[in-house]
Design a protein around this motif. Structure first.
Motif, mmCIF file in Angstrom:
data_model
loop_
_atom_site.group_PDB
_atom_site.id
_atom_site.type_symbol
_atom_site.label_atom_id
_atom_site.label_comp_id
_atom_site.label_asym_id
_atom_site.label_seq_id
_atom_site.Cartn_x
_atom_site.Cartn_y
_atom_site.Cartn_z
ATOM 1 N N ASP A 1 0.820 -1.206 0.000
ATOM 2 C CA ASP A 1 0.000 0.000 0.000
ATOM 3 C C ASP A 1 0.861 1.266 0.000
ATOM 4 O O ASP A 1 0.410 2.329 -0.431
ATOM 5 N N GLY A 2 2.116 1.159 0.457
ATOM 6 C CA GLY A 2 2.985 2.328 0.495
ATOM 7 C C GLY A 2 4.246 2.160 -0.322
ATOM 8 O O GLY A 2 5.255 2.840 -0.082
ATOM 9 N N ILE A 3 4.204 1.273 -1.331
ATOM 10 C CA ILE A 3 5.431 0.917 -2.043
ATOM 11 C C ILE A 3 5.958 2.046 -2.931
ATOM 12 O O ILE A 3 7.173 2.192 -3.104
ATOM 13 N N LEU A 4 5.079 2.885 -3.474
ATOM 14 C CA LEU A 4 5.545 4.018 -4.283
ATOM 15 C C LEU A 4 6.325 5.007 -3.421
ATOM 16 O O LEU A 4 7.343 5.558 -3.846
ATOM 17 N N LEU A 5 5.842 5.214 -2.210
ATOM 18 C CA LEU A 5 6.537 6.100 -1.267
ATOM 19 C C LEU A 5 7.891 5.521 -0.897
ATOM 20 O O LEU A 5 8.891 6.251 -0.810
ATOM 21 N N SER A 6 7.963 4.196 -0.701
ATOM 22 C CA SER A 6 9.234 3.543 -0.374
ATOM 23 C C SER A 6 10.249 3.740 -1.496
ATOM 24 O O SER A 6 11.438 3.938 -1.244
ATOM 25 N N LEU A 7 9.771 3.682 -2.734
ATOM 26 C CA LEU A 7 10.655 3.888 -3.886
ATOM 27 C C LEU A 7 11.174 5.319 -3.918
ATOM 28 O O LEU A 7 12.386 5.544 -4.021
ATOM 29 N N THR B 1 1.285 -3.037 -12.052
ATOM 30 C CA THR B 1 0.498 -2.620 -13.207
ATOM 31 C C THR B 1 0.851 -1.195 -13.621
ATOM 32 O O THR B 1 0.959 -0.297 -12.781
ATOM 33 N N ILE B 2 1.025 -1.003 -14.921
ATOM 34 C CA ILE B 2 1.309 0.326 -15.471
ATOM 35 C C ILE B 2 0.001 1.104 -15.554
ATOM 36 O O ILE B 2 -0.931 0.704 -16.255
ATOM 37 N N THR B 3 -0.089 2.195 -14.818
ATOM 38 C CA THR B 3 -1.285 3.047 -14.858
ATOM 39 C C THR B 3 -0.862 4.504 -15.029
ATOM 40 O O THR B 3 0.265 4.885 -14.675
ATOM 41 N N ASN B 4 -1.762 5.322 -15.557
ATOM 42 C CA ASN B 4 -1.466 6.747 -15.739
ATOM 43 C C ASN B 4 -1.229 7.430 -14.392
ATOM 44 O O ASN B 4 -0.380 8.320 -14.285
ATOM 45 N N GLU B 5 -1.974 7.016 -13.385
ATOM 46 C CA GLU B 5 -1.813 7.606 -12.053
ATOM 47 C C GLU B 5 -0.415 7.324 -11.504
ATOM 48 O O GLU B 5 0.240 8.213 -10.954
ATOM 49 N N ARG B 6 0.053 6.093 -11.671
ATOM 50 C CA ARG B 6 1.394 5.756 -11.191
ATOM 51 C C ARG B 6 2.474 6.431 -12.023
ATOM 52 O O ARG B 6 3.540 6.778 -11.500
ATOM 53 N N LYS B 7 2.208 6.635 -13.314
ATOM 54 C CA LYS B 7 3.186 7.285 -14.191
ATOM 55 C C LYS B 7 3.467 8.721 -13.752
ATOM 56 O O LYS B 7 4.518 9.275 -14.080
ATOM 57 N N GLU B 8 2.530 9.328 -13.054
ATOM 58 C CA GLU B 8 2.742 10.686 -12.561
ATOM 59 C C GLU B 8 3.765 10.715 -11.427
ATOM 60 O O GLU B 8 4.375 11.751 -11.163
ATOM 61 N N LYS B 9 3.949 9.560 -10.774
ATOM 62 C CA LYS B 9 4.807 9.510 -9.592
ATOM 63 C C LYS B 9 6.134 8.795 -9.818
ATOM 64 O O LYS B 9 7.121 9.097 -9.145
ATOM 65 N N ILE B 10 6.154 7.816 -10.744
ATOM 66 C CA ILE B 10 7.366 7.023 -10.978
ATOM 67 C C ILE B 10 7.555 6.759 -12.473
ATOM 68 O O ILE B 10 6.643 6.986 -13.266
ATOM 69 N N VAL C 1 -17.127 -8.637 -1.369
ATOM 70 C CA VAL C 1 -16.026 -8.916 -2.294
ATOM 71 C C VAL C 1 -14.697 -8.569 -1.637
ATOM 72 O O VAL C 1 -14.549 -7.500 -1.032
ATOM 73 N N GLY C 2 -13.732 -9.471 -1.762
ATOM 74 C CA GLY C 2 -12.401 -9.256 -1.191
ATOM 75 C C GLY C 2 -11.401 -8.782 -2.225
ATOM 76 O O GLY C 2 -11.468 -9.195 -3.390
ATOM 77 N N VAL C 3 -10.477 -7.913 -1.819
ATOM 78 C CA VAL C 3 -9.393 -7.431 -2.680
ATOM 79 C C VAL C 3 -8.159 -7.179 -1.818
ATOM 80 O O VAL C 3 -8.264 -7.002 -0.597
ATOM 81 N N GLN C 4 -7.000 -7.148 -2.476
ATOM 82 C CA GLN C 4 -5.790 -6.738 -1.764
ATOM 83 C C GLN C 4 -5.747 -5.220 -1.689
ATOM 84 O O GLN C 4 -5.899 -4.528 -2.705
ATOM 85 N N MET C 5 -5.548 -4.691 -0.502
ATOM 86 C CA MET C 5 -5.513 -3.250 -0.296
ATOM 87 C C MET C 5 -4.405 -2.583 -1.126
ATOM 88 O O MET C 5 -3.265 -3.032 -1.137
ATOM 89 N N GLY C 6 -4.764 -1.520 -1.850
ATOM 90 C CA GLY C 6 -3.788 -0.752 -2.609
ATOM 91 C C GLY C 6 -3.346 -1.399 -3.905
ATOM 92 O O GLY C 6 -2.465 -0.881 -4.579
ATOM 93 N N SER C 7 -3.961 -2.514 -4.264
ATOM 94 C CA SER C 7 -3.570 -3.242 -5.477
ATOM 95 C C SER C 7 -4.323 -2.732 -6.694
ATOM 96 O O SER C 7 -5.272 -1.947 -6.592
ATOM 97 N N SER C 8 -3.942 -3.224 -7.870
ATOM 98 C CA SER C 8 -4.669 -2.902 -9.097
ATOM 99 C C SER C 8 -6.079 -3.467 -9.049
ATOM 100 O O SER C 8 -7.002 -2.905 -9.639
ATOM 101 N N SER C 9 -6.245 -4.591 -8.352
ATOM 102 C CA SER C 9 -7.572 -5.180 -8.191
ATOM 103 C C SER C 9 -8.475 -4.227 -7.396
ATOM 104 O O SER C 9 -9.648 -4.040 -7.742
#
Length: 259
Positions: free
Chosen positions: A84-90, A103-112, A144-152
């Motif tokens: 959930d905090g891996i972008l910050l760790s990077l 997963t490659i997303t436009n939102e993530r592309k703004e940060k990394i 419905v279950g999902v992994q927190m902070g994931s692409s799912s």
């Protein structure tokens, strides 16, 4: 004159440190990393990266990262990080790369920064084998279950019309916990990466099934800090070589079987 003296002192100090065996950062010449790449991952994400029965971190992305490291001349170290905090760790330089079904997303592309895509994936819906849920419409009134902070998590939340019809969503630190809860009926369905689900189902045959409905296709890439463009180019080049010489097919077959 004062500036010249200060610059000379700085040069002499760096030379002295190097002569004494003190490591000098290579940030100016090769990016914000040194001679080893620390790779951040969720170590409960089979088959991309997870711990085997001996506690060793293994997986598709692990094998791929080791091969790329070898080809670009850098050692690799794998460091489990809260997803959930891996972008910050990077960006805080706790790790140098994210390589774990990212997963490659436009939102993530703004940060990394991202490498070129190396694997395709879908966000799918998994239910138990005897479930009467046949599609998205049947999820109304269900948990419905999902992994927190994931692409799912992101893919499900984008379908606001469906989310508003759910009884609720339950978020987990990893997919393994979500699928275990599905097995014992604590949730009615799990939205998860297809690569994870299909691998998990080979280990638990006859327990789950995948619905035809899904939440879209996506692509995986390697995440790096935006200023590490040279590193990104090296990774792209190595991945291209790995695809061309057949190494990628061998790694794929090891973890997913025949295409």
């Amino acid at each position: 004159m004062k500036k010249v003296v200060v610059a000379l002192v700085a040069v002499l100090l760096i030379s002295a440190l190097a002569g004494c065996g003190v490591k000098v950062s290579h940030e100016n010449s090769k990016g914000s990393y040194n001679d080893k790449l620390v790779i951040g991952l969720d170590d409960s994400f089979p088959p991309m990266g997870f711990r085997d029965e001996n506690g060793e971190v293994v997986g598709f992305d692990i094998d791929l990262a080791k091969e790329v490291g070898k080809r670009i001349g850098l050692a690799v170290e794998f460091k489990p990080v809260d997803w959930d905090g891996i972008l910050l760790s990077l960006n805080n330089r706790d790790i140098d790369l994210i390589w774990n079904g990212l997963t490659i997303t436009n939102e993530r592309k703004e940060k990394i920064g991202f490498s070129k895509a190396y694997l395709k994936n879908r966000q799918i819906i998994v239910v138990t084998k005897d479930s009467n849920i046949a599609g998205k419409n049947d999820l109304k009134g269900k948990i419905v279950g999902v992994q927190m902070g994931s692409s799912s998590d992101e893919a499900l939340s984008k379908d606001s019309a469906l989310v508003n019809e759910l009884k609720g969503t339950k978020k987990y630190s990893n997919n393994t916990e979500a699928l275990m809860d599905l097995k014992i009926d604590r949730v009615n369905a799990v939205v998860v990466d297809e690569v994870v689900a299909r691998y998990y189902m080979t280990k638990k045959p006859g327990v789950y099934k995948i619905l035809e409905d899904n939440f879209g296709e996506e692509e995986y890439g390697v995440g790096y800090r935006k200023n590490d463009t040279e590193l990104g180019e090296k990774i792209d080049k190595a991945l291209e070589e790995i695809k061309k010489d057949g190494t990628m097919d061998k790694v794929y077959k090891k973890w997913f079987g025949e295409k």
